[in-house]
Design a protein around this motif. Structure first.
Motif, PDB file in Angstrom:
ATOM      1  N   ARG A  34      28.512  46.523  36.638  1.00 23.80           N
ATOM      2  CA  ARG A  34      28.162  47.101  35.330  1.00 23.80           C
ATOM      3  C   ARG A  34      27.821  48.576  35.471  1.00 23.80           C
ATOM      4  NH1 ARG A  34      22.936  45.175  34.183  1.00 23.80           N
ATOM      5  NH2 ARG A  34      22.414  46.918  35.519  1.00 23.80           N
ATOM      6  N   ASP A  35      26.998  48.897  36.442  1.00 24.95           N
ATOM      7  CA  ASP A  35      26.604  50.292  36.657  1.00 24.95           C
ATOM      8  C   ASP A  35      27.808  51.153  37.032  1.00 24.95           C
ATOM      9  OD1 ASP A  35      24.042  49.473  36.057  1.00 24.95           O
ATOM     10  OD2 ASP A  35      23.331  49.546  38.136  1.00 24.95           O
ATOM     11  N   THR A  82      27.124  32.842  40.340  1.00 22.88           N
ATOM     12  CA  THR A  82      26.559  32.616  39.007  1.00 22.88           C
ATOM     13  C   THR A  82      25.048  32.813  39.009  1.00 22.88           C
ATOM     14  OG1 THR A  82      26.535  30.220  39.388  1.00 22.88           O
ATOM     15  CG2 THR A  82      28.465  31.128  38.251  1.00 22.88           C
ATOM     16  N   THR A  83      24.303  31.795  39.345  1.00 25.51           N
ATOM     17  CA  THR A  83      22.844  31.878  39.248  1.00 25.51           C
ATOM     18  C   THR A  83      22.242  32.922  40.187  1.00 25.51           C
ATOM     19  OG1 THR A  83      22.575  30.037  40.809  1.00 25.51           O
ATOM     20  CG2 THR A  83      22.574  29.502  38.457  1.00 25.51           C
ATOM     21  N   GLN A  84      22.962  33.250  41.273  1.00 23.78           N
ATOM     22  CA  GLN A  84      22.490  34.276  42.206  1.00 23.78           C
ATOM     23  C   GLN A  84      23.330  35.552  42.098  1.00 23.78           C
ATOM     24  OE1 GLN A  84      22.764  32.281  46.002  1.00 23.78           O
ATOM     25  NE2 GLN A  84      21.746  30.482  45.181  1.00 23.78           N
ATOM     26  N   GLY A  85      24.145  35.669  41.049  1.00 26.05           N
ATOM     27  CA  GLY A  85      25.106  36.761  40.947  1.00 26.05           C
ATOM     28  C   GLY A  85      24.650  37.997  40.212  1.00 26.05           C
ATOM     29  N   ALA A  86      23.389  38.078  39.853  1.00 27.13           N
ATOM     30  CA  ALA A  86      22.904  39.205  39.050  1.00 27.13           C
ATOM     31  C   ALA A  86      23.098  40.553  39.746  1.00 27.13           C
ATOM     32  CB  ALA A  86      21.434  39.002  38.693  1.00 27.13           C
ATOM     33  N   VAL A  87      22.918  40.592  41.045  1.00 26.28           N
ATOM     34  CA  VAL A  87      23.055  41.861  41.774  1.00 26.28           C
ATOM     35  C   VAL A  87      24.496  42.361  41.704  1.00 26.28           C
ATOM     36  CG1 VAL A  87      22.931  42.945  44.052  1.00 26.28           C
ATOM     37  CG2 VAL A  87      21.107  41.427  43.300  1.00 26.28           C
ATOM     38  N   GLN A 102      31.579  55.218  35.171  1.00 33.20           N
ATOM     39  CA  GLN A 102      32.951  55.666  34.908  1.00 33.20           C
ATOM     40  C   GLN A 102      33.092  56.129  33.460  1.00 33.20           C
ATOM     41  OE1 GLN A 102      35.702  55.916  37.069  1.00 33.20           O
ATOM     42  NE2 GLN A 102      34.102  55.600  38.582  1.00 33.20           N
ATOM     43  N   LEU A 103      32.509  55.383  32.531  1.00 36.60           N
ATOM     44  CA  LEU A 103      32.579  55.751  31.112  1.00 36.60           C
ATOM     45  C   LEU A 103      31.843  57.073  30.870  1.00 36.60           C
ATOM     46  CD1 LEU A 103      31.971  52.225  29.568  1.00 36.60           C
ATOM     47  CD2 LEU A 103      34.077  53.559  29.388  1.00 36.60           C
ATOM     48  N   ASP A 156      25.755  50.779  28.373  1.00 47.09           N
ATOM     49  CA  ASP A 156      25.419  49.775  29.386  1.00 47.09           C
ATOM     50  C   ASP A 156      25.741  48.362  28.914  1.00 47.09           C
ATOM     51  OD1 ASP A 156      24.500  51.535  31.412  1.00 47.09           O
ATOM     52  OD2 ASP A 156      22.628  51.807  30.313  1.00 47.09           O
ATOM     53  N   GLU A 157      25.465  48.082  27.650  1.00 50.32           N
ATOM     54  CA  GLU A 157      25.765  46.751  27.110  1.00 50.32           C
ATOM     55  C   GLU A 157      27.270  46.513  27.065  1.00 50.32           C
ATOM     56  OE1 GLU A 157      23.722  48.937  25.630  1.00 50.32           O
ATOM     57  OE2 GLU A 157      21.792  47.951  25.317  1.00 50.32           O
ATOM     58  N   ALA A 158      28.030  47.530  26.616  1.00 54.05           N
ATOM     59  CA  ALA A 158      29.488  47.397  26.564  1.00 54.05           C
ATOM     60  C   ALA A 158      30.049  47.187  27.971  1.00 54.05           C
ATOM     61  CB  ALA A 158      30.105  48.638  25.917  1.00 54.05           C
ATOM     62  N   ALA A 159      29.537  47.928  28.942  1.00 54.44           N
ATOM     63  CA  ALA A 159      29.992  47.775  30.323  1.00 54.44           C
ATOM     64  C   ALA A 159      29.674  46.373  30.840  1.00 54.44           C
ATOM     65  CB  ALA A 159      29.345  48.838  31.211  1.00 54.44           C
ATOM     66  N   GLU A 160      28.492  45.863  30.515  1.00 51.73           N
ATOM     67  CA  GLU A 160      28.136  44.522  30.988  1.00 51.73           C
ATOM     68  C   GLU A 160      29.035  43.450  30.376  1.00 51.73           C
ATOM     69  OE1 GLU A 160      24.442  41.523  31.817  1.00 51.73           O
ATOM     70  OE2 GLU A 160      24.113  43.684  31.777  1.00 51.73           O
ATOM     71  N   ILE A 161      29.362  43.598  29.106  1.00 53.14           N
ATOM     72  CA  ILE A 161      30.266  42.628  28.462  1.00 53.14           C
ATOM     73  C   ILE A 161      31.624  42.642  29.159  1.00 53.14           C
ATOM     74  CG2 ILE A 161      31.540  42.122  26.327  1.00 53.14           C
ATOM     75  CD1 ILE A 161      28.563  41.291  26.276  1.00 53.14           C
ATOM     76  N   ALA A 162      32.151  43.835  29.451  1.00 50.42           N
ATOM     77  CA  ALA A 162      33.444  43.945  30.136  1.00 50.42           C
ATOM     78  C   ALA A 162      33.374  43.308  31.524  1.00 50.42           C
ATOM     79  CB  ALA A 162      33.872  45.400  30.230  1.00 50.42           C
TER      80      ALA A 162
END
Length: 190
Positions: free
Chosen positions: A128-129, A117-122, A134-135, A147-153
């Motif tokens: 996401r990338d 969570t708090t350290q999970g950004a990487v 893939q898209l 990029d926003e749609a991928a991050e939400i998924a």
């Protein structure tokens, strides 16, 4: 040193992952990892100065391996929309079957949750990338918000990983249905 760039590093990472799966992160020792990898402790510490660096490398390698497996599966599906549906279903299945992840969530959530969570950004950024790529390669456009749609998924999958649902994606077919009904329209609005 980057995972994959050195045979000794690969042996260390494989040994560490096996040890983490066997006893968890807290109880795993650098000495035992060196022993399983059949190297000296000094060799281990030259590659990974401390346990935290080793844990990070193992988790990154674990995620990268899962994404490679997912990419292979998705590349074999010609229809871009079905590729995403199957990719989502396979991702949920990978999470469900992931012995390391399930072991750590079960035995030491207080250690794993901050990492996820708090350290999970990487990890989230890597996933996401991957999805955005893939898209893009599929020629699919999410109305300029790829990029926003991928991050939400990815964050949906992340949530299902941390808190499995008894209503969403309970099996492979349920995951496919969920992806077709809700995820595709969100990722690929018409």
């Amino acid at each position: 040193m980057a995972p994959g760039s050195d045979v000794v590093v690969e042996r260390i990472l494989a040994a560490a992952e096996a040890e983490f799966e066997r006893v968890g992160l807290r109880r795993a020792s650098m000495g035992r990892v060196a022993q399983v990898a059949e190297i000296g402790r000094a060799t281990l510490y030259r590659r990974f100065p401390d346990k935290a660096a080793l844990v990070d490398a193992v988790l990154q390698r674990h995620l990268t391996t899962s994404l490679a497996r997912l990419e292979t599966l998705m590349a074999a599906i010609p229809d871009p929309r079905e590729r995403l549906v199957e990719g989502f279903a396979e991702t949920i299945e990978l999470i469900r079957e992931d012995r390391l992840l399930q072991r750590l969530l079960e035995t030491e959530p207080e250690t794993v949750l901050p990492i996820a969570t708090t350290q999970g950004a990487v990890g989230i950024a890597l996933a996401r990338d991957f999805l955005a790529d893939q898209l893009r390669r599929s020629g699919l456009d999410a109305s300029g918000h790829l990029d926003e749609a991928a991050e939400i998924a990815v964050r949906l999958v992340h949530s299902l990983m941390l808190t499995p649902s008894d209503r969403l994606g309970t099996d492979r077919q349920a995951s496919r249905d969920l992806a077709r009904r809700l995820l595709l329209p969100a990722l690929l609005p018409r």
